[in-house]
Structure formats: C-alpha cells, structure tokens
Design a protein around this motif. Sequence first.
Motif, PDB file in Angstrom:
ATOM      1  N   TYR A 166       3.794   1.552  -1.299  1.00  0.00           N
ATOM      2  CA  TYR A 166       4.311   1.650  -2.682  1.00  0.00           C
ATOM      3  C   TYR A 166       3.257   2.309  -3.583  1.00  0.00           C
ATOM      4  CZ  TYR A 166       5.795   0.138  -7.333  1.00  0.00           C
ATOM      5  OH  TYR A 166       6.145   0.117  -8.670  1.00  0.00           O
ATOM      6  N   ARG A 167       2.001   1.808  -3.438  1.00  0.00           N
ATOM      7  CA  ARG A 167       0.928   2.334  -4.295  1.00  0.00           C
ATOM      8  C   ARG A 167       0.764   3.836  -4.098  1.00  0.00           C
ATOM      9  NH1 ARG A 167      -4.346   3.599  -4.550  1.00  0.00           N
ATOM     10  NH2 ARG A 167      -4.539   3.549  -2.265  1.00  0.00           N
ATOM     11  N   PHE A 222       3.766  -3.201  -9.241  1.00  0.00           N
ATOM     12  CA  PHE A 222       2.693  -3.286  -8.231  1.00  0.00           C
ATOM     13  C   PHE A 222       1.921  -4.597  -8.386  1.00  0.00           C
ATOM     14  CE2 PHE A 222      -0.348  -1.838  -5.206  1.00  0.00           C
ATOM     15  CZ  PHE A 222      -1.575  -2.312  -5.642  1.00  0.00           C
ATOM     16  N   LYS A 223       1.525  -4.872  -9.607  1.00  0.00           N
ATOM     17  CA  LYS A 223       0.721  -6.066  -9.891  1.00  0.00           C
ATOM     18  C   LYS A 223       1.463  -7.349  -9.505  1.00  0.00           C
ATOM     19  CE  LYS A 223      -2.999  -7.753 -12.070  1.00  0.00           C
ATOM     20  NZ  LYS A 223      -2.926  -8.987 -11.375  1.00  0.00           N
ATOM     21  N   GLU A 233       0.832  -1.208   0.000  1.00  0.00           N
ATOM     22  CA  GLU A 233       0.000   0.000   0.000  1.00  0.00           C
ATOM     23  C   GLU A 233       0.871   1.265   0.000  1.00  0.00           C
ATOM     24  OE1 GLU A 233      -3.609   2.358   0.388  1.00  0.00           O
ATOM     25  OE2 GLU A 233      -2.865   0.630  -0.720  1.00  0.00           O
ATOM     26  N   ILE A 281       1.871   5.238  -7.625  1.00  0.00           N
ATOM     27  CA  ILE A 281       0.831   5.196  -8.661  1.00  0.00           C
ATOM     28  C   ILE A 281      -0.520   5.761  -8.254  1.00  0.00           C
ATOM     29  CG2 ILE A 281       1.848   3.350 -10.063  1.00  0.00           C
ATOM     30  CD1 ILE A 281       0.309   1.316  -8.610  1.00  0.00           C
ATOM     31  N   ALA A 282      -0.680   6.143  -6.981  1.00  0.00           N
ATOM     32  CA  ALA A 282      -1.966   6.705  -6.570  1.00  0.00           C
ATOM     33  C   ALA A 282      -2.168   8.073  -7.230  1.00  0.00           C
ATOM     34  CB  ALA A 282      -2.011   6.833  -5.057  1.00  0.00           C
ATOM     35  N   GLU A 327       3.319   0.201 -12.604  1.00  0.00           N
ATOM     36  CA  GLU A 327       2.092  -0.587 -12.433  1.00  0.00           C
ATOM     37  C   GLU A 327       2.373  -2.090 -12.480  1.00  0.00           C
ATOM     38  OE1 GLU A 327      -0.533   1.180 -15.282  1.00  0.00           O
ATOM     39  OE2 GLU A 327      -1.137   2.776 -13.873  1.00  0.00           O
ATOM     40  N   GLN A 376       1.635  -7.696  -5.761  1.00  0.00           N
ATOM     41  CA  GLN A 376       0.315  -8.050  -5.234  1.00  0.00           C
ATOM     42  C   GLN A 376       0.019  -9.535  -5.447  1.00  0.00           C
ATOM     43  OE1 GLN A 376      -3.053  -6.308  -7.326  1.00  0.00           O
ATOM     44  NE2 GLN A 376      -3.919  -5.678  -5.343  1.00  0.00           N
TER      45      GLN A 376
END
Length: 341
Positions: free
Chosen positions: A26-27, A70-71, A24, A31-32, A67, A74
């Motif tokens: 990181y997001r 992130f993926k 979270e 990328i948020a 992205e 996750q």
Amino acid sequence: MIESIAAIRAQAQDFTITDKATLEAYRLEFIARNGVINDLFAKFKLVPNDQKKAIGAALNELKQYLEARFKEAQDHLERSVSPVAAPIDLTLPVVPETLGSRHPINIIREKITRIFAQIGFAVADGPEIEDDWHNFGALNFPPNHPARDMQDTFFVQQDPAMLLRTHTSSVQIRLMEKSPMPVRAIMPGRVYRNEAISARAHCLFHQIEGIYIDKGVSFADLKQTLYYFVKELFGSDIKIRFRASYFPFTEPSAEMDITCLICKGEGCNICKQTGWVEILGSGMVHPEVIKNCGHDPEVYTGFAFGMGIERISMLLYDVKDLRLYTENDVRFLRQFAHLAH
Ligand code: DAH
C-alpha cells in the motif's frame, strides 16, 4: 484531474491491508516517493491557474486520506500482534520438570521382595481388618495374652472380635489355610497398634512376613536364608547373630541382629554401644500353628520371620524420626527421587 483523484481515493479505500507485506505494498503504491500521490503533485504543475485552487484542495485532501489510512492500518497491525507469536529462543535452557519420587517404604518393600523372589518366595497378602482367630488364636496366643489387650490392639468390633491386624503373621495363617504344602512366600503389609505417635513409635507401620514350610525344613535353612537376605540388602561384609527369644507361634524363637550400619560394629549411640542392631523376629513355626491351618506337623516343618520396613529403611537411609514416613513433607520425599528412577 478531479476524476483521477476520485478514482485513486476509491482504489485506496478498496485496498485490503491484512499484514506487514500488504501494508508495505500500500505504502509503495500510494504514498512512497514514486507512488501515485507524487505523480499527481507532478502533474499539478500543469493545471491551469484558474483551477489550481480547487484541484489543490482536492489533492491535499487525498494526500491526507492516503496517509491517514496508512497510519490507521499500521496501528491496527501493531496492536493485534499476538503474544503466542513471539519468537521462541531455542537456545534458552529448559525449565527442569520436577519428577515425583517413590516413597522410601515402597523402595525398601520392593528391594526385599526382589531379594526373596530370587530364591523362590512368592508374594501373598491378606486383609488389614482381621478376626481374632487369624491375628491371635491360630498363632497360638493364649486367650489372656497381653497382646490381645485394648492397650495394643485397635478393635473394630467386640463380639465377635474384629480388629486392625497388629502384625502380618495373620497372613501366614490365611496362606497356610488355603494352600497345599509346600508354602514359600513373603507377605508385606500395613499393621496397626494402639501406640502414642513419637519419633520411635507409630500407630501405623509396615511389616514383611516370611514363611517356608515343607518336609524337612530345619533351623539351618532359616539361618542360611536370612543370612543370604541380609547380605543382599546390606552388603556382604554384614554379620548376623541370633538371640533366643519368645513368640507364641514359633518354637524355638530367635531375634536376629546385624552389624550396626552406623559404626560398623565399633559401638555408637544407635546400637547402644553393642555394635549390633535388631532387625527381625523369627523361629521354627510351632507345630500347633501348622495343625491349626489343617496340615500335619509330623510331616511338615518350617520357619517364619517378620520384620518392620520402617526400621530397615531408617537403618539404610539414616532416618531418625518415624513420623517423617507419614507426614509427606516433599523436602523429605524428594531425597529419594534419585533411587526411584
Ligand atoms: N509378628 C512378630 C511381631 O510383630 C514378628 C515375627 C516374629 C514374625 C517371629 C514371625 C516370627 O513370623 O517367626 O513382632
């Protein structure tokens, strides 16, 4: 601008993601909506037109990288969730644990042992493989007595004869041989007879022997002791009666009956309409037997008795087939679990 893109890529690459919280973080960082990438896109508007193509491509590539990273993290976290860590529902009912149970033969043996312990009877034991003297000779069996026959006795050896004891009376002899007078003991144990196995007979069963020898012990003591025992084991409204009988090792001898537990004395199939069932053999120990063990029958007298544990357990627990005791079917044994714990 190009330098910033390279620096952010390096930052993102070095960012360690180990759990949901760092994922979270990181997001939010990259990328948020308020993250670095959107900052860069805002600044992109100010880039001179001739550089837009190159920087735009670099920016898009960075966005895809952030992205993708992130993926990937996750997915990795989701796959590595261990089943052990699944939440435990403490409100679920417990899986009941199956307890073992005491064998009905042991339950009865202990009940009887406790009843006699209360009036001063010790517990003694002896070997299951016996010689002829302790199983027969000392107990006054004549040499050609039918009980010595191969039909009844399992011989382990012919000469000298060694056998599986056919009754616990052999322990009377062993006890009296080694003890100073007086003796007062019960002797539970396994016994063997060469019988075909059926609902009513077995080649292996259990007995409890009892003996009390002292100065001046009489038949009245025998009667009173066994009356006490029966009332303790079966209840105070049980009646007893003696029938004259014969055993080589007692004189006089008597078999003892109690009120039939099934019909309470009314008469039924179990007691063959008599209202009585036999539970033990007894008598005044024969003077010869006392002498055989090295004591003086002019000074010491006493009584003895012997009973089958299976038989008493059958009466108390309404068991109709002797074989159930040795088959170890858990459906049978489980019924006694509540008595043993
Ligand atoms: N030993 C006998 C039997 O196996 C039972 C018995 C009868 C024991 C009379 C005794 C007794 O001590 O006095 O059938």
